[in-house]
Design a protein around this motif. Structure first.
Motif, PDB file in Angstrom:
ATOM      1  N   ASN A 592      37.855  57.830 -16.569  1.00 43.54           N
ATOM      2  CA  ASN A 592      37.850  59.234 -16.154  1.00 43.54           C
ATOM      3  C   ASN A 592      38.221  59.341 -14.679  1.00 43.54           C
ATOM      4  O   ASN A 592      37.893  58.469 -13.868  1.00 43.54           O
ATOM      5  N   TYR A 593      38.890  60.442 -14.364  1.00 41.61           N
ATOM      6  CA  TYR A 593      39.123  60.789 -12.959  1.00 41.61           C
ATOM      7  C   TYR A 593      39.007  62.306 -12.880  1.00 41.61           C
ATOM      8  O   TYR A 593      39.943  63.033 -13.203  1.00 41.61           O
ATOM      9  N   GLY A 594      37.806  62.765 -12.507  1.00 37.87           N
ATOM     10  CA  GLY A 594      37.554  64.204 -12.565  1.00 37.87           C
ATOM     11  C   GLY A 594      37.579  64.673 -14.011  1.00 37.87           C
ATOM     12  O   GLY A 594      36.917  64.109 -14.882  1.00 37.87           O
ATOM     13  N   ASP A 595      38.356  65.717 -14.288  1.00 36.19           N
ATOM     14  CA  ASP A 595      38.458  66.229 -15.653  1.00 36.19           C
ATOM     15  C   ASP A 595      39.686  65.660 -16.366  1.00 36.19           C
ATOM     16  O   ASP A 595      40.217  66.279 -17.293  1.00 36.19           O
ATOM     17  N   THR A 596      40.106  64.494 -15.941  1.00 36.06           N
ATOM     18  CA  THR A 596      41.292  63.853 -16.512  1.00 36.06           C
ATOM     19  C   THR A 596      40.952  62.449 -16.982  1.00 36.06           C
ATOM     20  O   THR A 596      40.181  61.730 -16.345  1.00 36.06           O
ATOM     21  N   LYS A 630      44.720  65.535 -19.543  1.00 35.21           N
ATOM     22  CA  LYS A 630      43.955  66.511 -18.760  1.00 35.21           C
ATOM     23  C   LYS A 630      42.945  67.239 -19.646  1.00 35.21           C
ATOM     24  O   LYS A 630      43.150  67.403 -20.849  1.00 35.21           O
ATOM     25  N   LYS A 633      37.194  63.981 -21.171  1.00 43.52           N
ATOM     26  CA  LYS A 633      36.401  62.908 -20.592  1.00 43.52           C
ATOM     27  C   LYS A 633      36.017  61.934 -21.700  1.00 43.52           C
ATOM     28  O   LYS A 633      35.920  62.315 -22.868  1.00 43.52           O
ATOM     29  N   GLN A 665      34.904  55.897 -13.177  1.00 45.17           N
ATOM     30  CA  GLN A 665      35.370  57.186 -12.653  1.00 45.17           C
ATOM     31  C   GLN A 665      36.612  56.991 -11.787  1.00 45.17           C
ATOM     32  O   GLN A 665      36.752  55.970 -11.121  1.00 45.17           O
TER      33      GLN A 665
END
Length: 665
Positions: A592-596, A630, A633, A665
């Protein structure tokens, strides 16, 4: 005058007179669509008996209306069906040269895929509005049309209608059998387009409904096949075995435009192909189709089976080959230790190749869903240069010898009817004999010029290999232009050319052959003799043509529809576990990277689609090693899948990754 009027009024009270008149008018309308103009009105004067026969075919269906009390409605429904079929034929003939047959219903999925390339949005809307208008009109007619008054018992009413139907059917059947027996019409058509004009739409379309597969010969028997098997088992190669890499490339709509009489070209569009033809074995290849029908030439080349032995307009890929395995060059070469690969820079599901190639003996199939970094033509087809690296990849994928069957797509129609904005052709064309197709042909010439560049690049690439390699190039059919035999220097629009290049010494031979003889001829040149069909072509080629084709048809029937006597009662071929693509698509990490969500791995492309726990998400390819999703998660124990899907959204393969720990993350 009153007597005549009274007589006509009395005649008109008979039900069959109604159906006869309606059928005659309908037959004239159908033939006008079939001939794409008012020349259809001349059909009864040019071929009166055949016209009556076609009218009786329509009348047989119109007589069904006699079973209904809403007869006007029933007549209209049947008329709409016939007009719809003939109108469909009219529309299809504007974009291809093969008439509409019952087999085209099997191709609806493929037709939808490419409809946008042949029919404009406005035309699609008009067709939809026409369909809606017809349905609305029929609904209105059902509600408003008068009912006839039945004054007899229902059983008698239906019996009376049944007797009339049988009488009309027997009349149509009797005339049809007589015409077939005398040779006035044919039940099987070598040239489908000519047959539709000569024998009428009704006869030809009905033949395509009733005539399916390969018919059993009266000579077919266990003894007959045992004798043929003994002959073929004794066939030995005429030369020392040679096992080079073997590559076939079927070039879409490819032919030499200098064969068009009177044409002027600003430069030679095919320098590489013409050079190969002048230096290596080549000749004319008689193909089973003109303007369309790629997969039938493809089928003939791979299997050695004559498409003419199937029903009119039949596509074996869509009928028998979906359920049966078939002896083929791939299966034959597998016996000699070859790995077998198919490549096509178009949808893997087109003509059901993703299913059929398993039944033709291929180990792998690389369709466009497994390619990356390609460019498209202005009309939306993938350019052929991408095939060079794909062929090289297939050859490098094994340590042994390889057979690679490749189908190109760049030359595919339809072609723009006017010069395209922003497109500047490199080669100018003048004096094309069909003036209204001048711009289309110029566009086509420039596309096959690029295909010729691909041929040159491919030959250069193969020349660098230290493995012995043979390359067979040929066109599947002529493009969709209004060619006649008289326009062409070779005098036959059912001929393309083939050439056999090799990076080792092979004697140059010039020989004209049928498409179904090509593989056997190549194998013979290499001293190979595997498979009964290939052996048949190699050992029986000097028989009188009638006997040669008759025995071939019996052999084909035995293999595909009969008792497999040639194999001793059971086919030795088993469908392969077809692997889509050469490279293994892998997922190595998900995070995950933020909401992506990012998916790391190997061999991703624009056709890679991500699914998380079975739910598909919009997927963006960052590179062949990274996908971005996008609005999502993942967490521990989630299942992340990357599936390869074409434009039709059919999944061809998938790889799944289980998130073993909390995603970073």
């Amino acid at each position: 005058m009153n007597k005549v009027k009274t007589f006509l009024q009395k005649i008109w009270t008979y039900d069959l007179v109604h159906t006869a008149v309606y059928s005659l008018i309908l037959e004239l309308v159908v033939e006008c669509f079939n001939r794409r103009g008012i020349m259809g009105l001349a059909f009864p004067f040019m071929h009166p008996v055949i016209f009556i026969y076609n009218t009786l075919i329509i009348m047989t269906t119109m007589t069904i209306a006699l079973f209904f009390t809403r007869r006007i409605f029933a007549y209209c429904v049947i008329s709409v069906a016939w007009i719809g079929l003939s109108l469909t034929n009219f529309i299809i003939l504007s974009s291809r040269k093969t008439p509409f047959t019952a087999m085209d219903f099997y191709l609806i999925k493929d037709a939808i895929k490419v409809a946008g390339l042949y029919v404009s949005i406005v035309q699609i809307i008009l067709i939809a509005l026409l369909v809606i208008a017809v349905i609305t009109g029929l609904v209105f007619l059902w509600r408003k049309a008068p009912k006839i008054e039945v004054t007899i018992k229902k059983t008698k009413f239906y019996a009376y209608a049944g007797v009339q139907l049988v009488l009309v059917f027997l009349a149509a059947y009797g005339i049809g059998i007589t015409l077939l027996f005398t040779g006035a019409v044919e039940g099987h058509f070598g040239n489908l387009a000519q047959a539709y004009k000569k024998y009428g739409f009704s006869h030809c379309f009905v033949s395509s409904v009733l005539d399916r597969g390969i018919k059993k010969s009266g000579e077919y028997s266990e003894e007959y096949m045992e004798s043929l098997k003994k002959d073929l088992d004794d066939v030995e190669p005429e030369a020392d075995d040679k096992t080079p890499n073997i590559i076939f490339v079927q070039l879409e709509s490819f032919f030499d435009p200098t064969h068009v009489k009177g044409i002027t070209l600003s430069e030679n569009p095919l320098p590489n192909y013409q050079k190969l033809i002048s230096e290596y074995s080549s000749g004319y290849l008689s193909v089973p189709c003109f303007g369309a029908g790629t997969c039938n030439t493809e089928f003939e080349v791979q299997t050695g089976i004559n498409i003419d032995d199937f029903g009119p307009g039949e596509y074996p890929y869509r009928t028998i080959m979906k359920s049966k395995v078939c002896e083929s060059m791939a299966y034959d070469l597998k016996k000699l230790g070859y790995s077998t690969h198919a490549i096509h820079n178009n949808d893997g599901t087109f003509y059901d190749r993703n299913l059929v190639f398993s039944h033709l003996g291929y180990d792998t199939f690389t369709s466009i869903e497994y390619m990356d970094g390609f460019e498209k033509t202005p009309m939306g087809w993938a350019k052929d240069y991408v095939l060079t690296d794909e062929i090289d990849k297939a050859l490098n994928s094994t340590s042994g010898t390889d057979y690679v069957f490749t189908i190109s797509v760049q030359g595919h129609g339809d072609y723009p009817s006017t010069p395209m904005e922003g497109y500047t052709p490199e080669i100018k064309v003048t004096n094309f004999p069909v003036a209204e197709q001048q711009a289309s042909f110029e566009y086509y010439v420039n596309q096959i010029h690029e295909m010729d560049n691909f041929i040159g690049e491919l030959v250069d690439k193969l020349s660098e290999r230290d493995e012995e390699t043979i390359l067979v190039l040929y066109g599947d059919h002529l493009p969709t232009f209004d060619f006649t035999d008289e326009m062409l220097t070779n005098g036959d629009k059912f001929q393309t050319q083939y050439v056999i290049w090799s990076n080792f010494q092979m004697d140059k031979q010039n020989k004209d052959i049928q498409a179904y003889q090509l593989s056997a001829y190549v194998m013979e040149r290499l001293g190979m003799s595997e498979g009964y069909i290939m052996k048949y072509h190699q050992s029986k080629k000097n028989l009188p043509e009638d006997e040669y084709l008759k025995n071939l048809k019996i052999l084909e029937y035995d293999i595909l529809y009969g008792k497999k006597e040639i194999y001793g009662g059971d086919t030795p071929y088993v469908a392969t576990e077809l692997k889509m693509g050469i490279d293994d698509i892998e997922i190595t990490d998900v995070y995950n990277y933020g909401d992506t969500v990012f998916i790391e791995g190997n061999h991703f492309n624009d056709y890679s689609c991500a699914l998380i726990n079975g739910k598909e998400y919009a997927t963006e390819k960052i590179s062949d090693r990274l996908l971005r999703v996008k609005g999502a998660k993942v967490k521990k124990d989630d299942l992340v899948t990357v599936a390869q899907k074409g434009d039709d959204k059919v999944e061809l393969s998938r790889t799944t990754f289980a998130v073993k720990q909390q995603a970073k993350q």
